[in-house]
Design an enzyme around this catalytic site. Structure first.
Site, PDB file in Angstrom:
ATOM      1  N   GLY A 158       0.794  -1.226   0.000  1.00 54.65           N
ATOM      2  CA  GLY A 158       0.000   0.000   0.000  1.00 54.65           C
ATOM      3  C   GLY A 158       0.825   1.273   0.000  1.00 54.65           C
ATOM      4  O   GLY A 158       0.312   2.342  -0.334  1.00 54.65           O
ATOM      5  N   GLY A 201      -4.052  -6.431  32.606  1.00 53.01           N
ATOM      6  CA  GLY A 201      -3.911  -6.145  31.179  1.00 53.01           C
ATOM      7  C   GLY A 201      -3.754  -7.419  30.363  1.00 53.01           C
ATOM      8  O   GLY A 201      -4.239  -7.523  29.239  1.00 53.01           O
ATOM      9  N   GLU A 221      -3.350   5.538   5.906  1.00 53.79           N
ATOM     10  CA  GLU A 221      -3.065   6.789   5.185  1.00 53.79           C
ATOM     11  C   GLU A 221      -1.585   7.173   5.239  1.00 53.79           C
ATOM     12  O   GLU A 221      -1.238   8.332   5.440  1.00 53.79           O
ATOM     13  CB  GLU A 221      -3.965   7.916   5.706  1.00 53.79           C
ATOM     14  CG  GLU A 221      -5.421   7.630   5.379  1.00 53.79           C
ATOM     15  CD  GLU A 221      -6.325   8.828   5.473  1.00 53.79           C
ATOM     16  OE1 GLU A 221      -5.840   9.950   5.217  1.00 53.79           O
ATOM     17  OE2 GLU A 221      -7.507   8.631   5.774  1.00 53.79           O
ATOM     18  N   GLY A 222      -0.736   6.174   5.042  1.00 58.08           N
ATOM     19  CA  GLY A 222       0.710   6.426   5.006  1.00 58.08           C
ATOM     20  C   GLY A 222       1.352   6.049   6.323  1.00 58.08           C
ATOM     21  O   GLY A 222       1.051   6.655   7.356  1.00 58.08           O
TER      22      GLY A 222
HETATM   23  C1  LIG Z   1      -7.019  -0.957   9.772  1.00 56.19           C
HETATM   24  C2  LIG Z   1      -6.646  -0.605   8.357  1.00 56.19           C
HETATM   25  C3  LIG Z   1      -7.556   0.052   7.533  1.00 56.19           C
HETATM   26  C4  LIG Z   1      -7.242   0.374   6.208  1.00 56.19           C
HETATM   27  N1  LIG Z   1      -8.175   0.968   5.395  1.00 56.19           N
HETATM   28  C5  LIG Z   1      -7.898   1.173   4.075  1.00 56.19           C
HETATM   29  C6  LIG Z   1      -8.890   1.671   3.176  1.00 56.19           C
HETATM   30  O1  LIG Z   1     -10.033   1.943   3.565  1.00 56.19           O
HETATM   31  N2  LIG Z   1      -8.564   1.817   1.861  1.00 56.19           N
HETATM   32  C7  LIG Z   1      -7.317   1.525   1.399  1.00 56.19           C
HETATM   33  O2  LIG Z   1      -7.069   1.700   0.205  1.00 56.19           O
HETATM   34  N3  LIG Z   1      -6.353   1.049   2.225  1.00 56.19           N
HETATM   35  C8  LIG Z   1      -6.614   0.854   3.543  1.00 56.19           C
HETATM   36  N4  LIG Z   1      -5.662   0.328   4.386  1.00 56.19           N
HETATM   37  C9  LIG Z   1      -4.353  -0.020   3.846  1.00 56.19           C
HETATM   38  C10 LIG Z   1      -3.259   0.937   4.291  1.00 56.19           C
HETATM   39  O3  LIG Z   1      -3.381   2.146   3.602  1.00 56.19           O
HETATM   40  C11 LIG Z   1      -1.919   0.223   4.029  1.00 56.19           C
HETATM   41  O4  LIG Z   1      -1.823  -0.824   4.971  1.00 56.19           O
HETATM   42  C12 LIG Z   1      -0.732   1.152   4.154  1.00 56.19           C
HETATM   43  O5  LIG Z   1      -0.709   2.073   3.103  1.00 56.19           O
HETATM   44  C13 LIG Z   1       0.584   0.379   4.146  1.00 56.19           C
HETATM   45  O6  LIG Z   1       0.611  -0.508   3.093  1.00 56.19           O
HETATM   46  P1  LIG Z   1       0.987  -2.044   3.343  1.00 56.19           P
HETATM   47  O7  LIG Z   1       0.308  -2.484   4.586  1.00 56.19           O
HETATM   48  O8  LIG Z   1       0.728  -2.802   2.111  1.00 56.19           O
HETATM   49  O9  LIG Z   1       2.532  -2.039   3.683  1.00 56.19           O
HETATM   50  P2  LIG Z   1       3.734  -1.985   2.618  1.00 56.19           P
HETATM   51  O10 LIG Z   1       3.569  -0.841   1.700  1.00 56.19           O
HETATM   52  O11 LIG Z   1       3.926  -3.331   2.042  1.00 56.19           O
HETATM   53  O12 LIG Z   1       4.935  -1.670   3.595  1.00 56.19           O
HETATM   54  C14 LIG Z   1       5.409  -2.640   4.562  1.00 56.19           C
HETATM   55  C15 LIG Z   1       6.358  -1.941   5.532  1.00 56.19           C
HETATM   56  O13 LIG Z   1       7.460  -1.391   4.798  1.00 56.19           O
HETATM   57  C16 LIG Z   1       7.583   0.003   5.048  1.00 56.19           C
HETATM   58  N5  LIG Z   1       8.023   0.678   3.807  1.00 56.19           N
HETATM   59  C17 LIG Z   1       7.414   0.621   2.609  1.00 56.19           C
HETATM   60  N6  LIG Z   1       8.091   1.364   1.696  1.00 56.19           N
HETATM   61  C18 LIG Z   1       9.137   1.904   2.360  1.00 56.19           C
HETATM   62  C19 LIG Z   1      10.219   2.766   1.994  1.00 56.19           C
HETATM   63  N7  LIG Z   1      10.338   3.245   0.739  1.00 56.19           N
HETATM   64  N8  LIG Z   1      11.124   3.101   2.946  1.00 56.19           N
HETATM   65  C20 LIG Z   1      10.996   2.643   4.218  1.00 56.19           C
HETATM   66  N9  LIG Z   1      10.014   1.818   4.633  1.00 56.19           N
HETATM   67  C21 LIG Z   1       9.109   1.454   3.719  1.00 56.19           C
HETATM   68  C22 LIG Z   1       6.205   0.459   5.459  1.00 56.19           C
HETATM   69  O14 LIG Z   1       6.253   1.606   6.270  1.00 56.19           O
HETATM   70  C23 LIG Z   1       5.704  -0.749   6.243  1.00 56.19           C
HETATM   71  O15 LIG Z   1       6.170  -0.712   7.558  1.00 56.19           O
HETATM   72  C24 LIG Z   1      -5.957   0.028   5.708  1.00 56.19           C
HETATM   73  C25 LIG Z   1      -5.024  -0.608   6.547  1.00 56.19           C
HETATM   74  C26 LIG Z   1      -5.350  -0.930   7.855  1.00 56.19           C
HETATM   75  C27 LIG Z   1      -4.331  -1.634   8.730  1.00 56.19           C
END
Ligand SMILES: Cc1cc2nc3c(=O)[nH]c(=O)nc-3n(C[C@H](O)[C@H](O)[C@H](O)COP(=O)(O)OP(=O)(O)OC[C@H]3O[C@@H](n4cnc5c(N)ncnc54)[C@H](O)[C@@H]3O)c2cc1C
Length: 396
Positions: free
Chosen positions: A144, A355, A376-377
């Site tokens: 994401g 807890g 959202e990031g």
């Molecule tokens: C409760 C919940 C609700 C959500 N709701 C929505 C929604 O309504 N709509 C929607 O579209 N999405 C939604 N999301 C998705 C959310 O936006 C993504 O989880 C988020 O953007 C991170 O993407 P990912 O989990 O795929 O992690 P990834 O992008 O796979 O990243 C994995 C890890 O690597 C780190 N990382 C990635 N790239 C880099 C970099 N270049 N440098 C350093 N570190 C990096 C990230 O910080 C993270 O810790 C939701 C997520 C959750 C948990």
């Protein structure tokens, strides 16, 4: 800077506080104990609709102002929005998202949609007869964070667009009337290739909905789904072709994020404040206030939450004046989530054995708070955004 809010927003805040105590927190706890989202037909949603939730801030042309937005969770300014987000999350952040309404799908429709699309997709949320939802789907199974690299493909065939791909963790999408789906016409174009579509429920090729398991925020559904040869009418391309001719495709999503980050920071602060209040109650009952080390840590957590909230208000204040707020918005989220995590951790430690049993409000807050660093990031992404901006590099 002036962070005061209008009398109407103050009224909303008051209403949210009352409903929060009486309805929102008990509903959140109920869903958490059940381990699943509140069902669509839950009487809680009907009561919330009657209380004014579930509405859009959009008004039909010519009616703006004549029909004030009554939704208790929608402030008239970004500053009010942060304060309402903080208050709502204090009572239950999962319920805040579970609430009916256009949700995260509303900002891109407001910023990109044509007048006709706003009327079609937001019109039903002006005064709905029953709880209805909208949704937003950007994230994909491959990740994401790297939003510029979305893989869901869109190709035009006459009067329809054909979408193929998969989306994950989209809040409320399984129950939504429509989902704002982001796709690309050509991955090689990066952001310029992005398009946003309002994909309506029942569209052929939209399916495979699966509600994900979550560690916290269980009150609302986070759903993954597929788009398989999904046939979306050309009229559902947000903004129409003209909008993308100006290569503004990606901007719609980023507008959403920049408006959203200070509010997410506010929500993190709300969860942290709830944990500290609960911890204070517990520490008082157990005589733990006598321990200067615990008292000092509790004060430090409170101070960090206050500082994070001020940063979020500053980011919102800039947004209200249409001034760039990228660094402030990212900084507020990057500060608030760890501060809230520290607060819930301290609260868990103060609870001690209680807890670990897994049936205390604080334990729930401890699980809920993690998502505030992700949605959202993530925190890492916020830090990258700020560092690039501060050294004068483009957004990336
Ligand atoms: C409760 C919940 C609700 C959500 N709701 C929505 C929604 O309504 N709509 C929607 O579209 N999405 C939604 N999301 C998705 C959310 O936006 C993504 O989880 C988020 O953007 C991170 O993407 P990912 O989990 O795929 O992690 P990834 O992008 O796979 O990243 C994995 C890890 O690597 C780190 N990382 C990635 N790239 C880099 C970099 N270049 N440098 C350093 N570190 C990096 C990230 O910080 C993270 O810790 C939701 C997520 C959750 C948990």
């Amino acid at each position: 800077m002036d962070y005061s809010i209008s009398a109407q927003d103050a009224q909303r805040l008051h209403a949210l506080r009352v409903i929060g105590r009486e309805e929102i927190r008990p509903a959140g706890l109920r869903a958490d104990r059940a381990g699943e989202p509140l069902p669509v037909g839950d009487a809680f949603f009907t009561r919330m609709l009657a209380a004014g939730f579930g509405r859009t801030r959009w008004r039909p042309e010519g009616q703006a102002g004549s029909h004030p937005v009554i939704a208790p969770n929608k402030g008239s300014t970004a500053v009010a929005q942060v304060l309402l987000a903080e208050e709502g999350a204090y009572w239950d952040r999962g319920i805040g998202v579970a609430m009916p309404g256009p949700g995260l799908g509303e900002p891109p429709i407001l910023s990109m949609g044509t007048p006709e699309q706003k009327a079609r997709f937001l019109g039903p949320f002006v005064n709905p007869a029953q709880p209805i939802w909208g949704a937003f789907a950007m994230t994909e199974p491959s990740g994401g964070s790297d939003v510029a690299n979305i893989k869901t493909r869109a190709r035009r065939e006459g009067d329809v667009w054909i979408l193929d791909g998969a989306k994950s963790f989209s809040g409320n999408s399984g129950r939504a009337e429509w989902i704002v789906v982001f796709a690309t016409v050509d991955p090689a174009l990066g952001r310029a290739g992005h398009r946003a579509f309002a994909v309506e429920r029942g569209t052929p090729g939209l399916g495979g909905f699966r509600i994900e398991k979550k560690m916290g925020l269980k009150a609302y559904e986070s759903t993954s789904f597929f788009l398989t040869g999904c046939r979306v009418p050309a009229a559902n391309l947000l903004g129409g072709e003209a909008y993308y001719a100006q290569r503004a495709g990606f901007k719609g999503a980023m507008d959403t994020f920049n408006a959203g980050r200070p509010a997410i920071a506010g929500m993190a602060v709300g969860i942290g404040r709830a944990a500290l209040d609960e911890a204070a109650r517990f520490m008082q009952e157990d005589g733990l206030w006598a321990d200067a080390r615990l008292r000092d840590r509790w004060e430090r957590c409170r101070r960090k939450l206050k500082a994070a909230l001020l940063l979020a208000l500053r980011a919102a204040w800039l947004a209200d004046r249409k001034q760039p707020n990228m660094v402030e918005a990212s900084a507020s989220k990057a500060m608030a989530a760890p501060a809230a995590f520290e607060a819930t951790s301290l609260a868990m430690e103060a609870l001690g054995l209680a807890g670990g049993r897994g049936d205390h409000q604080i334990e729930k807050l401890f699980r809920d708070v993690k998502a505030m660093d992700i949605v959202e990031g993530t925190g890492q992404i916020q830090r990258i955004v700020m560092a690039r901006k501060l050294v004068g590099l483009p957004h990336g």
